[in-house]
Design a protein around this motif. Structure first.
Motif, PDB file in Angstrom:
ATOM      1  N   VAL A   1       0.861  -1.171   0.000  1.00  0.00           N
ATOM      2  CA  VAL A   1       0.000   0.000   0.000  1.00  0.00           C
ATOM      3  C   VAL A   1       0.903   1.227   0.000  1.00  0.00           C
ATOM      4  O   VAL A   1       1.724   1.396   0.901  1.00  0.00           O
ATOM      5  CB  VAL A   1      -0.945   0.012   1.229  1.00  0.00           C
ATOM      6  CG1 VAL A   1      -1.826   1.250   1.208  1.00  0.00           C
ATOM      7  CG2 VAL A   1      -1.789  -1.260   1.280  1.00  0.00           C
ATOM      8  N   CYS A   2       0.755   2.057  -1.030  1.00  0.00           N
ATOM      9  CA  CYS A   2       1.564   3.263  -1.118  1.00  0.00           C
ATOM     10  C   CYS A   2       1.068   4.267  -0.087  1.00  0.00           C
ATOM     11  O   CYS A   2      -0.127   4.520   0.019  1.00  0.00           O
ATOM     12  CB  CYS A   2       1.474   3.862  -2.514  1.00  0.00           C
ATOM     13  SG  CYS A   2       2.457   5.375  -2.682  1.00  0.00           S
ATOM     14  N   MET A   3       2.004   4.834   0.667  1.00  0.00           N
ATOM     15  CA  MET A   3       1.665   5.838   1.669  1.00  0.00           C
ATOM     16  C   MET A   3       2.347   7.168   1.355  1.00  0.00           C
ATOM     17  O   MET A   3       2.534   8.002   2.242  1.00  0.00           O
ATOM     18  CB  MET A   3       2.071   5.368   3.062  1.00  0.00           C
ATOM     19  CG  MET A   3       1.167   4.303   3.606  1.00  0.00           C
ATOM     20  SD  MET A   3      -0.501   4.908   3.756  1.00  0.00           S
ATOM     21  CE  MET A   3      -1.075   3.852   5.036  1.00  0.00           C
TER      22      MET A   3
ATOM     23  N   CYS B   1      -1.127   9.524  -2.207  1.00  0.00           N
ATOM     24  CA  CYS B   1      -1.928   8.353  -1.828  1.00  0.00           C
ATOM     25  C   CYS B   1      -2.526   8.523  -0.432  1.00  0.00           C
ATOM     26  O   CYS B   1      -3.692   8.210  -0.203  1.00  0.00           O
ATOM     27  CB  CYS B   1      -1.086   7.082  -1.899  1.00  0.00           C
ATOM     28  SG  CYS B   1      -0.688   6.591  -3.605  1.00  0.00           S
TER      29      CYS B   1
ATOM     30  N   ALA C   1      -5.191   6.301   1.474  1.00  0.00           N
ATOM     31  CA  ALA C   1      -4.426   5.053   1.527  1.00  0.00           C
ATOM     32  C   ALA C   1      -4.410   4.454   2.931  1.00  0.00           C
ATOM     33  O   ALA C   1      -4.393   3.235   3.082  1.00  0.00           O
ATOM     34  CB  ALA C   1      -2.996   5.287   1.042  1.00  0.00           C
TER      35      ALA C   1
ATOM     36  N   ALA D   1      -3.404   7.708  -7.546  1.00  0.00           N
ATOM     37  CA  ALA D   1      -3.557   7.610  -6.094  1.00  0.00           C
ATOM     38  C   ALA D   1      -5.015   7.383  -5.683  1.00  0.00           C
ATOM     39  O   ALA D   1      -5.917   7.928  -6.305  1.00  0.00           O
ATOM     40  CB  ALA D   1      -3.030   8.879  -5.429  1.00  0.00           C
ATOM     41  N   PRO D   2      -5.197   6.577  -4.633  1.00  0.00           N
ATOM     42  CA  PRO D   2      -4.203   5.756  -3.940  1.00  0.00           C
ATOM     43  C   PRO D   2      -3.884   4.481  -4.724  1.00  0.00           C
ATOM     44  O   PRO D   2      -4.720   3.949  -5.426  1.00  0.00           O
ATOM     45  CB  PRO D   2      -4.875   5.427  -2.606  1.00  0.00           C
ATOM     46  CG  PRO D   2      -6.336   5.597  -2.830  1.00  0.00           C
ATOM     47  CD  PRO D   2      -6.495   6.572  -3.963  1.00  0.00           C
TER      48      PRO D   2
ATOM     49  N   VAL E   1      -2.227   0.522  -4.872  1.00  0.00           N
ATOM     50  CA  VAL E   1      -1.910  -0.739  -4.215  1.00  0.00           C
ATOM     51  C   VAL E   1      -1.234  -1.609  -5.263  1.00  0.00           C
ATOM     52  O   VAL E   1      -1.629  -1.593  -6.432  1.00  0.00           O
ATOM     53  CB  VAL E   1      -3.197  -1.434  -3.702  1.00  0.00           C
ATOM     54  CG1 VAL E   1      -2.936  -2.873  -3.295  1.00  0.00           C
ATOM     55  CG2 VAL E   1      -3.804  -0.651  -2.546  1.00  0.00           C
TER      56      VAL E   1
END
Length: 162
Positions: free
Chosen positions: A83-85, A89, A94, A132-133, A135
């Motif tokens: 999961v991009c933070m 995102c 996110a 965004a977000p 995954v």
């Protein structure tokens, strides 16, 4: 179970690769990448083996493995969910997506399900801010991802097993 034979086969694969690169520390990161691809992670015996084969101190190998976040010393699931933070995102939810994955799989980021199927990890930035977000599952990217998409995604990977 033939786990010892399987491990021997993996070491043979690694040996074959090592025989194609320079026999010194200049090939260390490349060999570690290959070793992780073969074994799925880098346990101590694999790190020691790489050190021996490249004639590099074990401490140097351990240092490289622990420095780079790409490398892992723990087994990962068949499906690694990232999961991009990154800022874009995170601003677009996110954190809610991550919480939903954790709830559905009953594990936290950095952990693997007991059946070895899923691992959840957090990335700082995928570099696809327009989606965004974001995954990723292994190398597949899912953009504009919402927490409502979590269950369906997990089910799709579970169906692949059948």
């Amino acid at each position: 179970m033939c786990s010892n034979n399987l491990k021997e086969e993996k070491f043979k694969m690694l040996d074959n690769f090592i025989n194609t690169v320079p026999n010194d520390q200049s090939a260390l990161i490349e060999v570690l990448h290959k070793a992780q691809a073969i074994f799925g992670y880098l346990p101590e015996d694999v790190q020691s083996y790489v050190a021996y084969k490249l004639n590099v101190p074990v401490a140097k190998v351990f240092g490289v493995v622990s420095f780079y976040s790409y490398f892992t010393t723990e087994p990962r699931g068949k499906y690694v969910i990232n999961v991009c933070m990154g800022t874009a995102c995170f601003v677009k939810g996110a954190n809610l997506v991550l919480e939903e994955f954790e709830r559905e799989l009953n594990i936290k980021a950095g952990e693997t399900t007991k059946d070895g199927k899923f691992t959840i990890e957090v990335l700082r930035c995928v570099g696809a801010c327009g989606l965004a977000p974001v995954v990723t599952v292994n190398d597949k990217v899912y953009g504009h991802f919402k927490k409502e998409d979590v269950k369906e995604l997990l089910e799709s990977y579970s169906e692949e097993e059948v």
